[in-house]
Design an enzyme around this catalytic site. Structure first.
Site, PDB file in Angstrom:
ATOM      1  N   ARG A  69       0.802  -1.225   0.000  1.00 17.81           N
ATOM      2  CA  ARG A  69       0.000   0.000   0.000  1.00 17.81           C
ATOM      3  C   ARG A  69       0.832   1.272   0.000  1.00 17.81           C
ATOM      4  O   ARG A  69       0.353   2.321  -0.397  1.00 17.81           O
ATOM      5  CB  ARG A  69      -1.026  -0.061   1.134  1.00 17.81           C
ATOM      6  N   GLU A 106       4.747 -11.382  14.218  1.00 16.20           N
ATOM      7  CA  GLU A 106       4.131 -12.050  15.361  1.00 16.20           C
ATOM      8  C   GLU A 106       4.460 -13.545  15.349  1.00 16.20           C
ATOM      9  O   GLU A 106       4.733 -14.149  16.381  1.00 16.20           O
ATOM     10  CB  GLU A 106       2.614 -11.836  15.310  1.00 16.20           C
TER      11      GLU A 106
END
Length: 183
Positions: A69, A106
């Protein structure tokens, strides 16, 4: 979303154009969807204009957009500033010789890659992405650009999720955002 730039009505329009999708891509996540911002030409233009106004006098020579993006906002900002656009990509997406920076996610690791020679010693860089959450991707971008000899002047994102404390991981590097998520 809450607008946070001095009551600028453009920022409110941008905040209202971002759609929040609960439980995507997994339960408990509130996904900040900028595709609805892109469908609103006025809000999309406002986001570019605000960034250009912010950085027009900072002698930026490189706008580095983070995949994917950051590729939407970065080229328009670069053109308006008279700077080159450098894509920072996920592994094995750039042809030719690359340098890279790994970072922790994560569940595992990832990396950003950049063409060798895309950034020169002394370039003044702006890093652009749509959102800062934990800050891992922006940190990797900063390290990659600095290792190549650039001075990272600032990072810029449309959205910040403050409770994830990504800003704290940037090592004091300035971060400019337009809207914050609400707790």
């Amino acid at each position: 979303m809450s607008a946070c730039k001095d009551g600028d009505p453009r920022v409110q329009r941008i905040a209202e154009a971002v759609r929040v999708i609960p439980d995507f891509p997994k339960p408990g996540i509130l996904f900040q969807d900028i595709t609805t911002l892109l469908l609103d030409p006025k809000a999309f233009q406002d986001s570019i204009d605000i960034f250009v106004e912010r950085f027009k006098d900072k002698k930026i020579t490189v706008v580095a957009g983070i995949e994917a993006r950051g590729f939407i906002f970065g080229p328009s900002i670069a053109l308006a500033l008279g700077a080159k656009f450098v894509p920072l990509r996920k592994p094995k997406k750039l042809p030719g010789e690359v340098i890279f920076e790994e970072y922790v996610l994560e569940y595992g690791t990832d990396r950003l890659e950049m063409h060798v020679g895309a950034v020169q010693e002394g370039d003044r860089a702006l890093v652009v992405d749509d959102l800062i959450a934990t800050g891992g991707t922006l940190c990797a971008a900063i390290k990659l650009l600095e290792r190549a000899g650039a001075e990272v002047v600032e990072c810029a994102c449309i959205i910040e999720i403050p409770e994830l404390k990504g800003r704290e991981r940037l090592g004091g590097k300035p971060l400019y955002i337009l809207v914050e998520t609400e707790k």
